[in-house]
Design a protein around this motif. Structure first.
Motif, PDB file in Angstrom:
ATOM      1  N   UNK A 158      22.909 -19.076   0.577  1.00 20.77           N
ATOM      2  CA  UNK A 158      22.125 -19.393  -0.506  1.00 20.77           C
ATOM      3  C   UNK A 158      22.128 -20.870  -0.671  1.00 20.77           C
ATOM      4  N   UNK A 159      23.136 -21.758  -0.401  1.00 20.55           N
ATOM      5  CA  UNK A 159      23.062 -23.099  -0.202  1.00 20.55           C
ATOM      6  C   UNK A 159      22.871 -23.648   1.130  1.00 20.55           C
ATOM      7  N   UNK A 160      21.818 -24.451   1.220  1.00 22.18           N
ATOM      8  CA  UNK A 160      21.622 -25.139   2.701  1.00 22.18           C
ATOM      9  C   UNK A 160      22.622 -26.256   3.208  1.00 22.18           C
ATOM     10  N   UNK A 161      23.527 -26.634   2.184  1.00 21.66           N
ATOM     11  CA  UNK A 161      24.333 -27.871   2.650  1.00 21.66           C
ATOM     12  C   UNK A 161      24.947 -27.737   3.776  1.00 21.66           C
ATOM     13  N   UNK A 162      24.550 -28.535   4.573  1.00 21.36           N
ATOM     14  CA  UNK A 162      25.240 -28.403   6.142  1.00 21.36           C
ATOM     15  C   UNK A 162      24.512 -27.378   7.099  1.00 21.36           C
ATOM     16  N   UNK A 163      24.067 -26.818   6.564  1.00 25.30           N
ATOM     17  CA  UNK A 163      23.491 -25.505   7.458  1.00 25.30           C
ATOM     18  C   UNK A 163      22.778 -26.115   8.854  1.00 25.30           C
ATOM     19  N   UNK A 164      23.205 -25.341   9.770  1.00 27.12           N
ATOM     20  CA  UNK A 164      22.701 -25.285  10.999  1.00 27.12           C
ATOM     21  C   UNK A 164      22.262 -23.754  11.696  1.00 27.12           C
ATOM     22  N   UNK A 165      20.933 -23.961  12.092  1.00 24.55           N
ATOM     23  CA  UNK A 165      20.642 -22.556  12.611  1.00 24.55           C
ATOM     24  C   UNK A 165      20.449 -22.845  14.179  1.00 24.55           C
ATOM     25  N   UNK A 166      20.816 -21.890  14.821  1.00 25.02           N
ATOM     26  CA  UNK A 166      20.781 -21.574  16.289  1.00 25.02           C
ATOM     27  C   UNK A 166      19.818 -20.787  16.630  1.00 25.02           C
ATOM     28  N   UNK A 167      18.759 -21.044  17.517  1.00 21.33           N
ATOM     29  CA  UNK A 167      17.755 -19.887  17.843  1.00 21.33           C
ATOM     30  C   UNK A 167      18.382 -19.706  19.373  1.00 21.33           C
ATOM     31  N   UNK A 168      18.669 -18.212  19.412  1.00 21.49           N
ATOM     32  CA  UNK A 168      19.150 -17.857  20.835  1.00 21.49           C
ATOM     33  C   UNK A 168      18.632 -16.635  21.195  1.00 21.49           C
ATOM     34  N   UNK A 169      17.559 -16.734  21.989  1.00 20.92           N
ATOM     35  CA  UNK A 169      17.050 -15.322  22.512  1.00 20.92           C
ATOM     36  C   UNK A 169      17.770 -14.607  22.955  1.00 20.92           C
ATOM     37  N   UNK A 170      18.239 -13.147  22.599  1.00 21.18           N
ATOM     38  CA  UNK A 170      19.155 -12.526  23.489  1.00 21.18           C
ATOM     39  C   UNK A 170      19.031 -12.465  24.797  1.00 21.18           C
ATOM     40  N   UNK A 171      17.838 -12.266  25.311  1.00 18.38           N
ATOM     41  CA  UNK A 171      17.599 -12.105  26.570  1.00 18.38           C
ATOM     42  C   UNK A 171      17.952 -13.369  27.540  1.00 18.38           C
ATOM     43  N   UNK A 172      18.162 -14.453  26.861  1.00 21.71           N
ATOM     44  CA  UNK A 172      18.393 -15.972  27.481  1.00 21.71           C
ATOM     45  C   UNK A 172      19.937 -15.933  27.811  1.00 21.71           C
ATOM     46  N   UNK A 173      20.680 -15.497  26.995  1.00 24.54           N
ATOM     47  CA  UNK A 173      21.999 -15.644  26.777  1.00 24.54           C
ATOM     48  C   UNK A 173      22.854 -15.166  28.084  1.00 24.54           C
ATOM     49  N   UNK A 174      23.578 -16.076  28.721  1.00 27.19           N
ATOM     50  CA  UNK A 174      24.358 -15.456  29.644  1.00 27.19           C
ATOM     51  C   UNK A 174      23.762 -15.131  31.074  1.00 27.19           C
ATOM     52  N   UNK A 175      22.496 -15.418  31.083  1.00 29.01           N
ATOM     53  CA  UNK A 175      21.911 -15.263  32.345  1.00 29.01           C
ATOM     54  C   UNK A 175      21.330 -16.360  33.052  1.00 29.01           C
TER      55      UNK A 175
END
Ligand code: PGA
Length: 252
Positions: free
Chosen positions: A156-173
């Motif tokens: 609800x409150x954006x204080x300190x917020x970080x968003x990580x865009x991580x395409x599922x197909x790009x993780x771990x490969x």
């Protein structure tokens, strides 16, 4: 990059033991003065948070958890760790809604938002993860899926917020999206944050995650709209992780 201070976060996932914390002094040595120009967060498994803080000493590296309970108050929740406990142990960030938890444990946007709210209530900065699957991208739905996740899983409150865009197909490969694909989705996330929070949404850093390594970091971190990276495998060795930190714009 926008004008925001770059943030490089390392997600150990369920890897390592106490002995691996010895990578931290090496990370401090290898990154040197860059730590004043790039914000660095290490997210070890919960049992090692306090020891990680001790290894960091006075260096400018923050510690993060990898998950927290949606429940803030002390409660009968066997196995859960509250955001307040993470904070008490020395964390200042917490990853919530990682795709491994969304897919393996069925975490929903609603639960992720509750966790992000619990993080805020405890004074932790939530790193909220979003990202489409391969099938969703193939269907041309990547932007739509990510926008909906941002709308429904951010606090609800954006204080300190970080968003990580991580395409599922790009993780771990070994695949990463093209620079154009990353820029496009980061733009979608930014637009959704502005819609949700107005001007305050402009201060939210948007990280890219998914197969970031010492070789591709410079190119990825230079993409328009990318404010840093969430790093999995390549954060486990100080040599690789420090190379990523040093690849951030303005690090040197
Ligand atoms: P990876 O993981 O860097 O090993 O692809 C990233 C993540 O899941 O956060």
């Amino acid at each position: 990059m926008s004008g925001l201070k770059p943030l490089i976060a390392g997600n150990w996932k369920m890897h390592g033991r106490r002995a691996n914390l010895e990578e931290i002094p090496a990370l401090i040595r290898e990154t040197g003065a860059a730590l004043s120009r790039v914000e660095v967060v290490v997210c070890p498994p919960a049992p090692y948070i306090e020891a990680a803080r001790a290894h960091i000493g006075g260096a400018a590296i923050a510690v993060g958890g990898q998950d927290c309970s949606p429940v803030s108050a002390d409660a009968a929740r066997t196995g859960e760790v509250s955001a307040g406990m993470l904070r008490d142990a020395g964390a200042s960030f917490v990853i919530v809604g990682h795709s491994e938890r969304r897919s393996l444990l069925g975490e929903t946007d609603d639960l992720v938002r509750q966790k992000a709210n619990a993080a805020n209530a405890a004074g932790l900065a939530p790193i909220v993860c979003v990202g489409e699957t391969q099938a969703q991208r193939a269907d041309g739905k990547a932007a739509e899926v990510v926008a909906a996740q941002v709308a429904a899983s951010t606090p609800d409150d954006p204080a300190g917020l970080v968003v990580a865009y991580e395409p599922v197909w790009a993780i771990g490969g070994d695949r990463t999206p093209t620079a154009e694909e990353i820029a496009e989705i980061h733009g979608v996330v930014r637009a959704e944050l502005s819609r949700r929070y107005g001007k305050a949404g402009e201060a939210v850093r948007i990280l890219y995650g998914g197969s970031v390594n010492a070789k591709n970091a410079k190119e990825i971190l230079a993409i328009d709209g990318v404010d840093g990276a969430l790093v999995g495998r390549a954060c486990l060795k100080a040599a690789d992780f420090s190379a990523i930190v040093l690849a951030a714009p303005g690090a040197r």
